[in-house]
Design a protein around this motif. Sequence first.
Motif, PDB file in Angstrom:
ATOM      1  N   LEU A   1       0.823  -1.209   0.000  1.00 42.33           N
ATOM      2  CA  LEU A   1       0.000   0.000   0.000  1.00 42.33           C
ATOM      3  C   LEU A   1       0.858   1.259   0.000  1.00 42.33           C
ATOM      4  O   LEU A   1       0.602   2.206  -0.754  1.00 42.33           O
ATOM      5  CB  LEU A   1      -0.920   0.009   1.224  1.00 42.33           C
ATOM      6  CG  LEU A   1      -2.171  -0.865   1.166  1.00 42.33           C
ATOM      7  CD1 LEU A   1      -2.835  -0.914   2.534  1.00 42.33           C
ATOM      8  CD2 LEU A   1      -3.140  -0.350   0.118  1.00 42.33           C
ATOM      9  N   ALA A   2       1.861   1.306   0.857  1.00 45.12           N
ATOM     10  CA  ALA A   2       2.704   2.503   0.948  1.00 45.12           C
ATOM     11  C   ALA A   2       3.460   2.734  -0.352  1.00 45.12           C
ATOM     12  O   ALA A   2       3.591   3.878  -0.820  1.00 45.12           O
ATOM     13  CB  ALA A   2       3.682   2.363   2.110  1.00 45.12           C
ATOM     14  N   GLU A   3       3.949   1.658  -0.953  1.00 45.72           N
ATOM     15  CA  GLU A   3       4.702   1.794  -2.204  1.00 45.72           C
ATOM     16  C   GLU A   3       3.811   2.286  -3.333  1.00 45.72           C
ATOM     17  O   GLU A   3       4.246   3.111  -4.162  1.00 45.72           O
ATOM     18  CB  GLU A   3       5.340   0.455  -2.569  1.00 45.72           C
ATOM     19  CG  GLU A   3       6.530   0.073  -1.710  1.00 45.72           C
ATOM     20  CD  GLU A   3       6.166  -0.432  -0.325  1.00 45.72           C
ATOM     21  OE1 GLU A   3       7.064  -0.542   0.531  1.00 45.72           O
ATOM     22  OE2 GLU A   3       4.973  -0.740  -0.090  1.00 45.72           O
ATOM     23  N   ALA A   4       2.570   1.813  -3.399  1.00 48.35           N
ATOM     24  CA  ALA A   4       1.655   2.275  -4.440  1.00 48.35           C
ATOM     25  C   ALA A   4       1.370   3.767  -4.287  1.00 48.35           C
ATOM     26  O   ALA A   4       1.365   4.525  -5.273  1.00 48.35           O
ATOM     27  CB  ALA A   4       0.352   1.480  -4.390  1.00 48.35           C
ATOM     28  N   ALA A   5       1.119   4.200  -3.050  1.00 47.75           N
ATOM     29  CA  ALA A   5       0.889   5.626  -2.813  1.00 47.75           C
ATOM     30  C   ALA A   5       2.104   6.449  -3.208  1.00 47.75           C
ATOM     31  O   ALA A   5       1.989   7.542  -3.775  1.00 47.75           O
ATOM     32  CB  ALA A   5       0.541   5.857  -1.346  1.00 47.75           C
ATOM     33  N   GLU A   6       3.275   5.917  -2.928  1.00 42.44           N
ATOM     34  CA  GLU A   6       4.517   6.608  -3.278  1.00 42.44           C
ATOM     35  C   GLU A   6       4.684   6.701  -4.791  1.00 42.44           C
ATOM     36  O   GLU A   6       5.103   7.748  -5.327  1.00 42.44           O
ATOM     37  CB  GLU A   6       5.692   5.861  -2.647  1.00 42.44           C
ATOM     38  CG  GLU A   6       6.990   6.626  -2.641  1.00 42.44           C
ATOM     39  CD  GLU A   6       8.060   5.905  -1.833  1.00 42.44           C
ATOM     40  OE1 GLU A   6       9.248   6.147  -2.111  1.00 42.44           O
ATOM     41  OE2 GLU A   6       7.708   5.101  -0.935  1.00 42.44           O
ATOM     42  N   ILE A   7       4.388   5.619  -5.499  1.00 50.44           N
ATOM     43  CA  ILE A   7       4.470   5.643  -6.965  1.00 50.44           C
ATOM     44  C   ILE A   7       3.548   6.710  -7.530  1.00 50.44           C
ATOM     45  O   ILE A   7       3.942   7.499  -8.411  1.00 50.44           O
ATOM     46  CB  ILE A   7       4.124   4.254  -7.547  1.00 50.44           C
ATOM     47  CG1 ILE A   7       5.244   3.258  -7.239  1.00 50.44           C
ATOM     48  CG2 ILE A   7       3.893   4.339  -9.063  1.00 50.44           C
ATOM     49  CD1 ILE A   7       4.905   1.820  -7.587  1.00 50.44           C
ATOM     50  N   ASN A   8       2.320   6.762  -7.044  1.00 48.74           N
ATOM     51  CA  ASN A   8       1.374   7.759  -7.559  1.00 48.74           C
ATOM     52  C   ASN A   8       1.859   9.178  -7.295  1.00 48.74           C
ATOM     53  O   ASN A   8       1.774  10.053  -8.165  1.00 48.74           O
ATOM     54  CB  ASN A   8      -0.005   7.529  -6.922  1.00 48.74           C
ATOM     55  CG  ASN A   8      -0.699   6.319  -7.498  1.00 48.74           C
ATOM     56  OD1 ASN A   8      -0.749   6.136  -8.701  1.00 48.74           O
ATOM     57  ND2 ASN A   8      -1.224   5.460  -6.644  1.00 48.74           N
TER      58      ASN A   8
ATOM     59  N   PHE B   1      -1.594   5.525 -18.745  1.00 53.57           N
ATOM     60  CA  PHE B   1      -2.290   4.471 -19.489  1.00 53.57           C
ATOM     61  C   PHE B   1      -2.794   3.366 -18.560  1.00 53.57           C
ATOM     62  O   PHE B   1      -3.388   2.399 -19.023  1.00 53.57           O
ATOM     63  CB  PHE B   1      -1.385   3.881 -20.572  1.00 53.57           C
ATOM     64  CG  PHE B   1      -1.166   4.810 -21.735  1.00 53.57           C
ATOM     65  CD1 PHE B   1      -2.147   4.962 -22.707  1.00 53.57           C
ATOM     66  CD2 PHE B   1      -0.005   5.559 -21.839  1.00 53.57           C
ATOM     67  CE1 PHE B   1      -1.959   5.826 -23.777  1.00 53.57           C
ATOM     68  CE2 PHE B   1       0.191   6.419 -22.895  1.00 53.57           C
ATOM     69  CZ  PHE B   1      -0.782   6.565 -23.877  1.00 53.57           C
ATOM     70  N   ALA B   2      -2.554   3.517 -17.267  1.00 58.47           N
ATOM     71  CA  ALA B   2      -3.054   2.567 -16.268  1.00 58.47           C
ATOM     72  C   ALA B   2      -4.163   3.198 -15.445  1.00 58.47           C
ATOM     73  O   ALA B   2      -4.341   2.875 -14.265  1.00 58.47           O
ATOM     74  CB  ALA B   2      -1.914   2.103 -15.366  1.00 58.47           C
ATOM     75  N   GLY B   3      -4.896   4.099 -16.039  1.00 57.27           N
ATOM     76  CA  GLY B   3      -6.013   4.731 -15.356  1.00 57.27           C
ATOM     77  C   GLY B   3      -5.624   5.912 -14.493  1.00 57.27           C
ATOM     78  O   GLY B   3      -6.468   6.519 -13.842  1.00 57.27           O
ATOM     79  N   GLY B   4      -4.314   6.235 -14.452  1.00 52.69           N
ATOM     80  CA  GLY B   4      -3.862   7.390 -13.689  1.00 52.69           C
ATOM     81  C   GLY B   4      -3.638   7.130 -12.218  1.00 52.69           C
ATOM     82  O   GLY B   4      -3.206   8.022 -11.485  1.00 52.69           O
ATOM     83  N   ILE B   5      -3.919   5.917 -11.753  1.00 51.93           N
ATOM     84  CA  ILE B   5      -3.695   5.553 -10.347  1.00 51.93           C
ATOM     85  C   ILE B   5      -3.065   4.168 -10.314  1.00 51.93           C
ATOM     86  O   ILE B   5      -3.664   3.195 -10.767  1.00 51.93           O
ATOM     87  CB  ILE B   5      -5.007   5.539  -9.536  1.00 51.93           C
ATOM     88  CG1 ILE B   5      -5.720   6.884  -9.616  1.00 51.93           C
ATOM     89  CG2 ILE B   5      -4.725   5.181  -8.078  1.00 51.93           C
ATOM     90  CD1 ILE B   5      -7.076   6.876  -8.942  1.00 51.93           C
ATOM     91  N   TYR B   6      -1.851   4.096  -9.779  1.00 49.16           N
ATOM     92  CA  TYR B   6      -1.169   2.807  -9.692  1.00 49.16           C
ATOM     93  C   TYR B   6      -1.614   2.087  -8.423  1.00 49.16           C
ATOM     94  O   TYR B   6      -1.767   2.702  -7.370  1.00 49.16           O
ATOM     95  CB  TYR B   6       0.345   2.996  -9.708  1.00 49.16           C
ATOM     96  CG  TYR B   6       1.076   1.768 -10.163  1.00 49.16           C
ATOM     97  CD1 TYR B   6       1.134   1.433 -11.510  1.00 49.16           C
ATOM     98  CD2 TYR B   6       1.682   0.922  -9.249  1.00 49.16           C
ATOM     99  CE1 TYR B   6       1.786   0.279 -11.937  1.00 49.16           C
ATOM    100  CE2 TYR B   6       2.346  -0.225  -9.660  1.00 49.16           C
ATOM    101  CZ  TYR B   6       2.383  -0.543 -11.008  1.00 49.16           C
ATOM    102  OH  TYR B   6       3.025  -1.694 -11.423  1.00 49.16           O
TER     103      TYR B   6
END
Length: 580
Positions: A127-134, A148-153
């Motif tokens: 979860l933390a890594e996904a928020a960081e990527i975004n 191209f991935a919907g704008g939210i990883y």
Amino acid sequence: MQEQTTAYVIGIDYGTDSVRALLVNARTGAEIAQAVHYYPRWKAGRYCHAAKNQFRQHPLDHIEGLEATVRQVAQQVPAAQIVGLAVDTTGSTPGPVNAEGVALGLLPEFAENPNALFVLWKDHTALAEAAEINHKARTWGGEDYTRFAGGIYSSEWFWAKIMHILREDEAVAAAAYSWMEHCDWLTLLLTGGDLASFRRSRCAAGHKAMWHESWGGLPPEQFLTHLEPQLAGLHNRLFTETYTADQVAGHLSEEWAQRLGLTTDTVVAVGSFDAHAGAVAGEIEAYSMVKVMGTSTCDIVVAPTAEVGDHLVAGICGQVDGSVIPGMLGLEAGQSAFGDLLAWFRNIVEWPLHHVLSHSKVLTPELQAALREEMSDALLVQLSDAAVAIDPEESAVLALDWVNGRRTPDANQALKGALMNLTMGTNAPQIFRALVEAICYGSKQIVERFESEGIPIKQVIGIGGVAKKSRFVMQTLADVLDRPIKIAVSEQAPALGSAIYAAVAAGIQPDVTTAQKAMGSGFAETYTPNPARVADYAARYAQYQAFGQFVEKATVGHELGTSGKEEHHAELVEASLPQH
């Protein structure tokens, strides 16, 4: 195309708890034989920690299942007549490999390390890594590689999971030469090919790994090291090109031809994800939505690339050229819990069966086990029957379906499920009905997102276990969506879809669209909306939306009230929330 000789193909479908192999006539689609193998380590709960949202799978479960199921179906016809096979898997389910492409979990030093295994699609430890990527994708000053991935990883996807494992486990980080999606690794295993030249799945890379032709493949090294310095060098050990699932990945190696009872002439197609293969078997066509309904849902739509143009659909799981049908744009959405939500409630109701019966002084252990099995099998059926009899107007119970977070629209895996309007008179069937309604409301949000973004949904097709087994869920879904829902005949649609890909790769069928028409199983029935229910559900859907907005705001507010590392994570979560 090959001459009109007898030819068969095998579709191999890896689900969450089992693998099945389907032997199919490559010209007609007639299903000759099938076999299923349940993963013993997974069934025993090994390497998983549900409270931490950790769900890992051992490659030995996959290998044992591959050998058991394929050998069983392959015995039904002469080996020389089985001309091709293809594998589909859940995704994103990446795992670390060494320089020879061997999964680290198969090495003695990592055999019991969950971080060295395949990180299942439903694992939300990142979860933390996904928020960081975004956050970093939007603020680093260059291309937004999530667009191209919907704008939210999502924490369910490739890079977030790799980042999490690298940070958590130094030994795995040091030993992992590269990482592979489950469908790619199994295909490499079968062909015995070289890791550097292996043909990776367009479906997996485009939807989950931010691969896109416009920036030359995967995001560049500079961006990846901006996300996490430990990713340095990995870009060059991965891949640049990707391939659609109708292409040839190789042929069976001598080892695997012998282990499966096949020949080295057997073509192995490029791998794919289960939902995308299932959509092909569901006879998807332009602007159809195929809902693959099992533990979760994947909602697959295809559209002519020229008609969509440069438009990007916000908040979905990506749009990828050729990820379903080569030559068309594949768009993916879905729900992180569908059947899983109902299974969660069943497990709660079953608690006495597992914990009270075992202390019985009257029943023998054998009778206890028999009673548990009988009641468990009947529970969802009885709950469904009782829930059908409830007038929705007589029950105010309302539920949110986010027990495993929200996949789409607008991924947020930190969200939690909720119930409201409980009273002393609330009973189990009323709660069950509210949960069924909730998964249907979640589906409605997805349809509305596509259509608000200019992608019309002209028909809805249902495949998967829930679609085949629960008339109550399917009728409720038709009423909530206010649309007919066609149910595909095949019990094993993803495996059939993989067989269709294999038939094209082997040269028996000229292309996927033609193969769909020749090999598709058709439709068993259609659920039509009940006009008396549609208006009631529309009103309750509005309540569901308001309830969801309240809980989502409360969730962010709670996280922002934490401190230290959790506070930093919460700030990233808030920064990564959709702005539209």
